[in-house]
Motif scaffolding. Sequence first.
Motif, PDB file in Angstrom:
ATOM      1  N   VAL A  96     -32.919  -2.946   1.967  1.00 17.85           N
ATOM      2  CA  VAL A  96     -33.551  -1.715   1.478  1.00 17.85           C
ATOM      3  C   VAL A  96     -32.990  -1.437   0.090  1.00 17.85           C
ATOM      4  CG1 VAL A  96     -33.875   0.759   1.851  1.00 17.85           C
ATOM      5  CG2 VAL A  96     -33.804  -0.808   3.816  1.00 17.85           C
ATOM      6  N   ASP A  97     -33.867  -1.172  -0.852  1.00 13.34           N
ATOM      7  CA  ASP A  97     -33.506  -1.005  -2.261  1.00 13.34           C
ATOM      8  C   ASP A  97     -33.931   0.391  -2.704  1.00 13.34           C
ATOM      9  OD1 ASP A  97     -32.916  -1.347  -4.926  1.00 13.34           O
ATOM     10  OD2 ASP A  97     -34.220  -3.078  -5.229  1.00 13.34           O
ATOM     11  N   VAL A  98     -32.967   1.249  -3.024  1.00 11.44           N
ATOM     12  CA  VAL A  98     -33.247   2.633  -3.424  1.00 11.44           C
ATOM     13  C   VAL A  98     -32.551   2.896  -4.755  1.00 11.44           C
ATOM     14  CG1 VAL A  98     -33.014   5.069  -2.815  1.00 11.44           C
ATOM     15  CG2 VAL A  98     -33.396   3.369  -1.013  1.00 11.44           C
ATOM     16  N   SER A  99     -33.298   3.371  -5.740  1.00  6.27           N
ATOM     17  CA  SER A  99     -32.685   3.624  -7.047  1.00  6.27           C
ATOM     18  C   SER A  99     -32.750   5.099  -7.414  1.00  6.27           C
ATOM     19  CB  SER A  99     -33.364   2.793  -8.138  1.00  6.27           C
ATOM     20  OG  SER A  99     -34.617   3.341  -8.497  1.00  6.27           O
ATOM     21  N   LEU A 100     -31.774   5.528  -8.190  1.00  2.50           N
ATOM     22  CA  LEU A 100     -31.723   6.911  -8.674  1.00  2.50           C
ATOM     23  C   LEU A 100     -32.983   7.248  -9.479  1.00  2.50           C
ATOM     24  CD1 LEU A 100     -28.029   7.088  -9.999  1.00  2.50           C
ATOM     25  CD2 LEU A 100     -28.839   7.610  -7.709  1.00  2.50           C
ATOM     26  N   ASP A 135     -27.532  -3.598 -14.905  1.00  3.38           N
ATOM     27  CA  ASP A 135     -26.306  -2.835 -14.703  1.00  3.38           C
ATOM     28  C   ASP A 135     -26.139  -1.660 -15.661  1.00  3.38           C
ATOM     29  OD1 ASP A 135     -25.458  -4.333 -12.587  1.00  3.38           O
ATOM     30  OD2 ASP A 135     -23.907  -5.430 -13.668  1.00  3.38           O
ATOM     31  N   ASP A 136     -27.206  -1.229 -16.332  1.00  7.17           N
ATOM     32  CA  ASP A 136     -27.049  -0.093 -17.243  1.00  7.17           C
ATOM     33  C   ASP A 136     -26.453   1.096 -16.501  1.00  7.17           C
ATOM     34  OD1 ASP A 136     -28.095  -1.485 -19.329  1.00  7.17           O
ATOM     35  OD2 ASP A 136     -30.089  -0.586 -19.235  1.00  7.17           O
ATOM     36  N   PRO A 137     -25.524   1.820 -17.127  1.00  5.06           N
ATOM     37  CA  PRO A 137     -24.923   2.986 -16.463  1.00  5.06           C
ATOM     38  C   PRO A 137     -25.994   3.984 -16.037  1.00  5.06           C
ATOM     39  CG  PRO A 137     -23.716   2.425 -18.455  1.00  5.06           C
ATOM     40  CD  PRO A 137     -24.959   1.584 -18.460  1.00  5.06           C
ATOM     41  N   ALA A 138     -25.845   4.533 -14.850  1.00  3.57           N
ATOM     42  CA  ALA A 138     -26.895   5.397 -14.302  1.00  3.57           C
ATOM     43  C   ALA A 138     -26.288   6.576 -13.562  1.00  3.57           C
ATOM     44  CB  ALA A 138     -27.801   4.595 -13.382  1.00  3.57           C
ATOM     45  N   PHE A 139     -25.474   7.344 -14.256  1.00  7.88           N
ATOM     46  CA  PHE A 139     -24.891   8.524 -13.629  1.00  7.88           C
ATOM     47  C   PHE A 139     -25.949   9.619 -13.483  1.00  7.88           C
ATOM     48  CE2 PHE A 139     -21.297   6.195 -15.253  1.00  7.88           C
ATOM     49  CZ  PHE A 139     -20.353   6.340 -14.254  1.00  7.88           C
ATOM     50  N   VAL A 154     -29.553  14.420  -8.525  1.00  9.90           N
ATOM     51  CA  VAL A 154     -30.009  13.033  -8.409  1.00  9.90           C
ATOM     52  C   VAL A 154     -29.231  12.298  -7.324  1.00  9.90           C
ATOM     53  CG1 VAL A 154     -30.282  10.841  -9.618  1.00  9.90           C
ATOM     54  CG2 VAL A 154     -30.696  12.987 -10.830  1.00  9.90           C
ATOM     55  N   ASP A 155     -27.918  12.405  -7.362  1.00  4.28           N
ATOM     56  CA  ASP A 155     -27.094  11.710  -6.372  1.00  4.28           C
ATOM     57  C   ASP A 155     -27.404  12.181  -4.955  1.00  4.28           C
ATOM     58  OD1 ASP A 155     -25.797  10.093  -8.169  1.00  4.28           O
ATOM     59  OD2 ASP A 155     -24.060  11.396  -8.386  1.00  4.28           O
TER      60      ASP A 155
END
Length: 355
Positions: free
Chosen positions: A189-193, A132-136, A165-166
């Motif tokens: 489906v798993d998509v990360s920044l 859960d690390d912040p990932a703005f 990024v967003d």
Amino acid sequence: MTGPLGPDGGPLTGIRILEVGTMLAGPYATMMLADLGAEVIKVEPPGGEISRQVSDSYFASINRNKRSVCLDLNSEAGQRRLGELAAGSHALLVNMKPSVIKKLGLTYDALRRHNDRIVCVALTGFGLDGGDDPAFDYVIQAATGVAAMTGDPDDPPTLPGYSSVDNSTGLTAALGLLAMIVSGKGGQVDVSLRDVMLSQLNYKASAYLNDGVHPSRHPFGAHSFYVPAQLFPTAEGYLALFITHDGFWKSFAGEADIEGFPTMAERSARRDEVLAVVTKALATDTAAGWEARLRPLGIPVSAVRSLPEALDTDPDIVVSAGEYRLVGSPIKVAGYQPDYRPPPALDEFGADQSS
């Protein structure tokens, strides 16, 4: 609209997507799909999704063409209604912390009992199992090397002026969602920044991984090999000039009255000399003047414009969605024109269903 796609709308007509989105990445993904005809139901918490608090125009920019239902997903009633909606939907897309996604039952494992063909897409900072690390957006730009390779080499690292990024992750998530729907199978489906941005650094990453080349910054955003390919000052304003092959150089040099440096290899080897000559030549006219002279020659070139100037230059990209003027969909489908509707009032879909 009638046409090759029929009278019922766009290529995604008949597809229902639930969105449990916040701020930018998730809502942008589903807006792209809604513009193509999908029915998007935005599931909002009591009081509304947080981006409603930013401004009405911000909310409109990523939530047009959707419907809204207000659910307290921490309650039994909210979970029951979520299950009912999932039973009649093709996909659910969510962008929240992994722990919240799992707690609220917004995964395929939790929703498959309602619909085993539903596609569940999770947008997170580092993956559903990545913590859960912040990932703005700006944090990921810093973490993945984007900031380090952006800006003048003698100045601090810098960031692009928009949420790259967003937006990039939203588009990638929409692609993953559609791929699973086409497959006809339900699943997660798993998509990360982080992963999306490292993927978008493709050739930079490959150069390091395979050739040991570290990314470097050059003044005026210059390309690492192509010369001249960067921003240049002119008599008035800045000009983006991108010479990628010898034919472009020949045409440019003829117009700018420059002699020598006929090959890309020579221009790259003699970068400083070439840039000095080009900078001197470009100082004789304005950025707008050079653009007008070089574009008819097929040379990649543009004066540096502000966003308002760009929108004024290309007014056809601006559409009306109710009272809002917005940038329209970049996806042009023959025979289909989106019917741009304003963003939904909070719980308007829920109110329609209960009446």
